[in-house]
Design a protein around this motif. Structure first.
Motif, PDB file in Angstrom:
ATOM      1  N   THR A 106      38.723  19.119   4.054  1.00  0.00           N
ATOM      2  CA  THR A 106      39.238  18.267   3.209  1.00  0.00           C
ATOM      3  C   THR A 106      40.834  18.314   3.497  1.00  0.00           C
ATOM      4  OG1 THR A 106      39.439  20.044   1.529  1.00  0.00           O
ATOM      5  CG2 THR A 106      37.569  18.684   1.318  1.00  0.00           C
ATOM      6  N   GLU A 107      41.673  17.600   2.970  1.00  0.00           N
ATOM      7  CA  GLU A 107      42.871  17.600   3.331  1.00  0.00           C
ATOM      8  C   GLU A 107      43.644  18.823   2.354  1.00  0.00           C
ATOM      9  OE1 GLU A 107      46.644  14.598   3.235  1.00  0.00           O
ATOM     10  OE2 GLU A 107      45.594  14.613   1.146  1.00  0.00           O
ATOM     11  N   ILE A 201      42.275  11.302  -6.684  1.00  0.00           N
ATOM     12  CA  ILE A 201      41.974  11.554  -5.432  1.00  0.00           C
ATOM     13  C   ILE A 201      40.642  11.722  -5.115  1.00  0.00           C
ATOM     14  CG2 ILE A 201      42.389  13.199  -3.615  1.00  0.00           C
ATOM     15  CD1 ILE A 201      44.823  11.911  -4.574  1.00  0.00           C
ATOM     16  N   SER A 202      40.064  11.061  -4.192  1.00  0.00           N
ATOM     17  CA  SER A 202      38.284  11.224  -4.091  1.00  0.00           C
ATOM     18  C   SER A 202      38.370  11.690  -2.515  1.00  0.00           C
ATOM     19  CB  SER A 202      37.552   9.766  -4.238  1.00  0.00           C
ATOM     20  OG  SER A 202      38.427   8.899  -3.299  1.00  0.00           O
ATOM     21  N   PRO A 229      42.209   8.360  -0.811  1.00  0.00           N
ATOM     22  CA  PRO A 229      41.339   9.328  -0.447  1.00  0.00           C
ATOM     23  C   PRO A 229      41.868  10.650   0.242  1.00  0.00           C
ATOM     24  CG  PRO A 229      42.324   7.948   1.348  1.00  0.00           C
ATOM     25  CD  PRO A 229      42.815   7.215   0.089  1.00  0.00           C
ATOM     26  N   ASN A 230      43.205  11.016  -0.102  1.00  0.00           N
ATOM     27  CA  ASN A 230      43.800  12.032   0.260  1.00  0.00           C
ATOM     28  C   ASN A 230      45.105  12.322  -0.652  1.00  0.00           C
ATOM     29  OD1 ASN A 230      46.061  11.160   1.937  1.00  0.00           O
ATOM     30  ND2 ASN A 230      44.463  10.431   3.184  1.00  0.00           N
ATOM     31  N   THR A 246      46.565  14.942 -10.875  1.00  0.00           N
ATOM     32  CA  THR A 246      45.863  16.342 -10.964  1.00  0.00           C
ATOM     33  C   THR A 246      45.561  16.739  -9.732  1.00  0.00           C
ATOM     34  OG1 THR A 246      45.167  15.253 -13.290  1.00  0.00           O
ATOM     35  CG2 THR A 246      44.070  17.556 -12.430  1.00  0.00           C
ATOM     36  N   LEU A 247      46.084  17.901  -9.449  1.00  0.00           N
ATOM     37  CA  LEU A 247      45.769  18.654  -8.142  1.00  0.00           C
ATOM     38  C   LEU A 247      45.526  19.869  -8.275  1.00  0.00           C
ATOM     39  CD1 LEU A 247      48.751  17.181  -5.972  1.00  0.00           C
ATOM     40  CD2 LEU A 247      46.130  16.228  -5.964  1.00  0.00           C
ATOM     41  N   PRO A 248      44.921  20.636  -7.038  1.00  0.00           N
ATOM     42  CA  PRO A 248      44.713  22.055  -7.164  1.00  0.00           C
ATOM     43  C   PRO A 248      46.071  22.802  -7.150  1.00  0.00           C
ATOM     44  CG  PRO A 248      43.065  21.381  -5.752  1.00  0.00           C
ATOM     45  CD  PRO A 248      44.052  20.105  -6.065  1.00  0.00           C
TER      46      PRO A 248
END
Length: 303
Positions: A106-107, A201-202, A229-230, A246-248
């Motif tokens: 993943t990105e 983000i999917s 997608p990223n 919302t991101l890690p």
């Protein structure tokens, strides 16, 4: 390409190699675990096929003819290639091996795992290269089993049921944070979160991940304005807008260094984000794959 004639016994190639190596019928026969009589019959068959005596007894040794000397290098090299490609899994020589690892990622993996892994490989295995492909997680698992890729490195939000010959380990865990345009918010309550316009983000082509499922469990739903997608373009999209994402945390913290954004803790509970390495079972890995897995473990979990 001219194919080997139909009906040719490929075992005769080993007969040639054995007599060329030992120059003695008894020793050559022993190396192939057959009797001297059976070996002599096989050698005579090879002589007939190639229309040449190939080896003649002189001074007690089976000396190769001119034709035997001419074809010997090709036969020996061919057997070496077959042995190496089909049966050999010699210890991985990281200092000299020119091995290309193919990794589905993943990105987020590119942000959080690959920089350190690349640095480690450059120091310990200067001729190794990493090829990163992006595809559906389930497809990547199939390609691991087919030998088309070595590993999948990506996130997992739920406990997964893996195929019996696929294994995994947790590289590290992370939490989700809310990313907003700088100066747009001074806090992030649950009400503010629900009322905001969101980018989703999917990454694995999954449209309803752990964020939306956690909100659903609370009887809530967020307003998705854009689905990507990223994560690469998302900071540009939220600048001077009313959009949030919302991101890690690890990825968001890197983006914060180069974009005018603000990070807030997520105002509701979401399970931790796990980055996992997926591969074949340990006993099915080749020595190069085992080496790289050990490098990942040493780099990220100290094992």
């Amino acid at each position: 390409m001219h194919l080997i004639p139909h009906g040719f016994d490929l075992n005769l190639i080993s007969v040639f190699y054995a007599i060329y190596k030992f120059r003695n019928v008894t020793q050559a026969a022993e190396s192939l675990y057959i009797s001297p009589s059976a070996f002599s019959h096989a050698l005579n068959r090879l002589r007939t096929v190639l229309n040449d005596p190939l080896f003649i007894r002189i001074d007690g040794k089976m000396q190769p003819t001119k034709k035997a000397e001419a074809i010997a290098p090709t036969i020996i090299k061919s057997l070496e290639i077959l042995s190496l490609e089909l049966f050999s899994d010699a210890p991985f020589d990281n200092k000299n091996a020119a091995y290309e690892f193919s990794i589905a990622a993943t990105e987020y993996t590119l942000f959080s795992v690959l920089p350190l892994l690349i640095q480690r490989c450059r120091n310990l295995a200067p001729h190794v290269s990493l090829k990163v492909v992006h595809e559906n997680k389930n497809n990547s698992f199939k390609n691991i089993q087919l030998g088309k890729i070595d590993f999948t490195i990506g996130y997992s939000e739920y406990e997964e049921t893996l195929s019996k010959n696929i294994d995994s380990f947790v590289c590290f865990t992370d939490r989700y944070v809310v990313v907003t345009p700088k100066g747009k918010y001074t806090s992030m309550s649950l009400d503010e979160y629900i009322q905001a316009n969101h980018i989703r983000i999917s990454t694995w082509h999954e449209h309803n991940g752990v964020i939306d499922q956690s909100l659903k469990n609370l009887g809530l739903m967020r307003n998705i304005v854009i689905e990507l997608p990223n994560i690469m373009s998302s900071p540009y999209m939220i600048e001077n807008s009313d959009l949030i994402i919302t991101l890690p945390y690890k990825a968001a913290n890197i983006l914060k260094e180069i974009h005018p954004i603000t990070l807030f803790e997520l105002p509701f509970h979401v399970p931790e984000y796990e980055v996992q390495v997926f591969s074949l079972k340990e006993q099915e890995l080749n020595s190069a794959q085992t080496w790289l897995i050990n490098q990942i473990k040493e780099a990220f979990i100290g094992k």
